[in-house]
Design a protein around this motif. Structure first.
Motif, PDB file in Angstrom:
ATOM      1  N   LEU A 231       0.831  -1.201   0.000  1.00 57.14           N
ATOM      2  CA  LEU A 231       0.000   0.000   0.000  1.00 57.14           C
ATOM      3  C   LEU A 231       0.867   1.253   0.000  1.00 57.14           C
ATOM      4  CD1 LEU A 231      -2.867   1.272   0.284  1.00 57.14           C
ATOM      5  CD2 LEU A 231      -2.532   1.146   2.764  1.00 57.14           C
ATOM      6  N   TRP A 232       1.927   1.214   0.783  1.00 59.89           N
ATOM      7  CA  TRP A 232       2.781   2.394   0.906  1.00 59.89           C
ATOM      8  C   TRP A 232       3.662   2.613  -0.322  1.00 59.89           C
ATOM      9  CZ3 TRP A 232       4.197   1.100   6.651  1.00 59.89           C
ATOM     10  CH2 TRP A 232       3.098   1.417   7.459  1.00 59.89           C
ATOM     11  N   ILE A 233       3.971   1.540  -1.068  1.00 57.44           N
ATOM     12  CA  ILE A 233       4.631   1.747  -2.369  1.00 57.44           C
ATOM     13  C   ILE A 233       3.709   2.600  -3.239  1.00 57.44           C
ATOM     14  CG2 ILE A 233       5.471   0.689  -4.497  1.00 57.44           C
ATOM     15  CD1 ILE A 233       6.074  -1.826  -2.929  1.00 57.44           C
ATOM     16  N   GLY A 234       2.429   2.222  -3.248  1.00 56.66           N
ATOM     17  CA  GLY A 234       1.451   2.985  -4.018  1.00 56.66           C
ATOM     18  C   GLY A 234       1.386   4.438  -3.581  1.00 56.66           C
ATOM     19  N   THR A 235       1.465   4.681  -2.261  1.00 56.04           N
ATOM     20  CA  THR A 235       1.437   6.053  -1.754  1.00 56.04           C
ATOM     21  C   THR A 235       2.618   6.857  -2.288  1.00 56.04           C
ATOM     22  OG1 THR A 235       0.393   5.264   0.282  1.00 56.04           O
ATOM     23  CG2 THR A 235       1.353   7.462   0.330  1.00 56.04           C
ATOM     24  N   ALA A 236       3.810   6.262  -2.208  1.00 59.10           N
ATOM     25  CA  ALA A 236       5.010   6.954  -2.690  1.00 59.10           C
ATOM     26  C   ALA A 236       4.925   7.204  -4.186  1.00 59.10           C
ATOM     27  CB  ALA A 236       6.257   6.133  -2.346  1.00 59.10           C
ATOM     28  N   LEU A 237       4.428   6.217  -4.954  1.00 57.99           N
ATOM     29  CA  LEU A 237       4.298   6.393  -6.400  1.00 57.99           C
ATOM     30  C   LEU A 237       3.280   7.480  -6.730  1.00 57.99           C
ATOM     31  CD1 LEU A 237       4.334   2.677  -7.632  1.00 57.99           C
ATOM     32  CD2 LEU A 237       6.141   4.384  -7.922  1.00 57.99           C
ATOM     33  N   ALA A 238       2.166   7.515  -5.984  1.00 63.50           N
ATOM     34  CA  ALA A 238       1.148   8.539  -6.235  1.00 63.50           C
ATOM     35  C   ALA A 238       1.708   9.932  -5.995  1.00 63.50           C
ATOM     36  CB  ALA A 238      -0.071   8.293  -5.341  1.00 63.50           C
ATOM     37  N   ALA A 246       0.233   3.152  -9.023  1.00 65.47           N
ATOM     38  CA  ALA A 246      -0.071   3.380  -7.607  1.00 65.47           C
ATOM     39  C   ALA A 246      -1.450   2.823  -7.269  1.00 65.47           C
ATOM     40  CB  ALA A 246      -0.009   4.868  -7.288  1.00 65.47           C
ATOM     41  N   ILE A 247      -2.433   3.122  -8.105  1.00 69.24           N
ATOM     42  CA  ILE A 247      -3.805   2.666  -7.842  1.00 69.24           C
ATOM     43  C   ILE A 247      -3.881   1.144  -7.905  1.00 69.24           C
ATOM     44  CG2 ILE A 247      -6.141   2.629  -8.818  1.00 69.24           C
ATOM     45  CD1 ILE A 247      -5.691   5.611  -9.523  1.00 69.24           C
TER      46      ILE A 247
END
Length: 379
Positions: A231-238, A246-247
């Motif tokens: 989930l936090w990889i997605g946050t950083a990518l967003a 990210a989504i």
């Protein structure tokens, strides 16, 4: 700093005198009856408070200033109890093994304080044990010391100024080294995950995403923690503008939280999905995810309230039609963040405000303007 292994009426009386309180005031301070205090002072060392009251007395002593501790120890010394074993001063050589139960209790109370953002008292509870010299502790003592370092890091991370984040990273690294030495890989991996969070909060998004990715398949972590890493990889990518991947990662993590029956984590994933959709201008879906996050997740602490209100305000500010509502919600979040010393959240709120002002002046906002992209943090 003094610690008490087992309270009797004598130690309780010494604490009252050290606090310079009357019997009635001391009773109100502890939340017990005046007759109870009178009984302790009549029977002194031949009576002992109940276990729940022992913890209350621990807390009262821990909260006291250094001058109170000095008067407390002096009073007991004059009563002839020095060396009797009930009271001990925690020094650099560390506590005795029989004090470990008190230490563990203090760690539990510190964790509760942090969950409520009572940073001051958490610092008092942890500080009394972090004065120890870890190399002079036995294995259990070193474990408790590593846990104390971790919670001290949590305190700094939650407060969140840039200096706090540097201090948090240092404390976490020391705790990580101790957990490695103690042969506790799960704790060590959890520290690595938290260090990635600190990197993200510090703005080092690429480094954070790389650390998260390495931990998504780390078998030392639980399935929940591996999903959190994803989930936090997605946050950083967003935050870097890579909304598509990210989504996808956030949805995958949300499915895992659902399968693992982790409703609070699932609600957080909906909140992050809301912000990711805001980033690509899909405000309808962003608000839908935000409504889901609010309906499932129930904020239990000031930090959680600030996080979810900031996220909703961030979305509302992206649309001229709802911008005023967003500003009002953001103002409330800023007030709560300031009240509870949440410096990182205040920085995020100020970033949102500054970007919104640059995106369009309040009096000249053009209808249909595509909102500017900007990031915020929900850690």
């Amino acid at each position: 700093m003094a610690t008490v292994h087992h309270w009797t009426g004598l130690e309780a009386r010494a604490l009252r005198l050290a606090l310079r309180m009357s019997v009635r005031t001391f009773a109100a301070h502890l939340g017990v009856g005046t007759r109870t205090i009178s009984k302790w002072e009549k029977l002194l060392s031949s009576t002992a408070p109940r276990q729940d009251t022992q913890a209350i007395l621990d807390t009262a002593l821990a909260r006291a200033e250094a001058a109170v501790h000095h008067r407390f120890e002096t009073s007991l010394s004059e009563a002839g109890r020095t060396g009797a074993g009930s009271v001990r001063r925690t020094t650099a050589s560390g506590p005795q093994a029989w004090e470990y139960e008190t230490w563990a209790d203090d760690l539990e109370r510190a964790a509760v304080c942090l969950s409520r953002q009572d940073f001051s008292f958490a610092g008092v509870l942890l500080g009394r044990w972090l004065r120890c010299t870890p190399r002079e502790l036995d294995e259990k003592g070193r474990y408790l010391y590593a846990r104390s370092l971790t919670l001290a890091g949590d305190r700094r991370r939650l407060e969140g100024s840039m200096q706090d984040l540097l201090s948090a990273a240092s404390l976490y690294r020391d705790a990580h080294s101790m957990f490695i030495e103690l042969g506790i890989p799960r704790r060590a991996a959890q520290i690595q995950l938290t260090l990635a969070v600190v990197a993200e909060m510090s703005g080092r998004l690429s480094a954070a995403a790389s650390r998260y990715e390495a931990l998504t398949s780390d078998e030392r972590l639980s399935a929940r923690d591996r999903a959190r890493a994803r989930l936090w990889i997605g946050t950083a990518l967003a935050k870097q503008g890579h909304a598509g991947p990210a989504i996808a990662l956030m949805r995958s993590a949300a499915e895992d939280f659902h399968d693992l029956a982790e409703p609070e984590e699932w609600a957080v994933s909906q909140q992050k999905l809301a912000l990711a959709h805001r980033g690509i201008g899909d405000l309808t879906r962003a608000l839908c995810f935000m409504d889901t996050a609010r309906s499932v997740g129930r904020p239990h602490s000031p930090l959680e309230h600030v996080q979810i209100d900031t996220a909703q305000a961030h979305i509302l500010l992206s649309d001229p039609a709802t911008a005023d509502e967003g500003r009002a919600i953001l103002a409330g979040a800023a007030h709560m963040a300031g009240k509870h010393g949440l410096k990182h959240q205040l920085r995020s709120i100020e970033t949102i405000r500054d970007t919104e002002e640059h995106a369009w002046p309040r009096s000249t906002t053009p209808t249909g303007t595509t909102p500017a992209r900007y990031g915020t943090s929900t850690h």
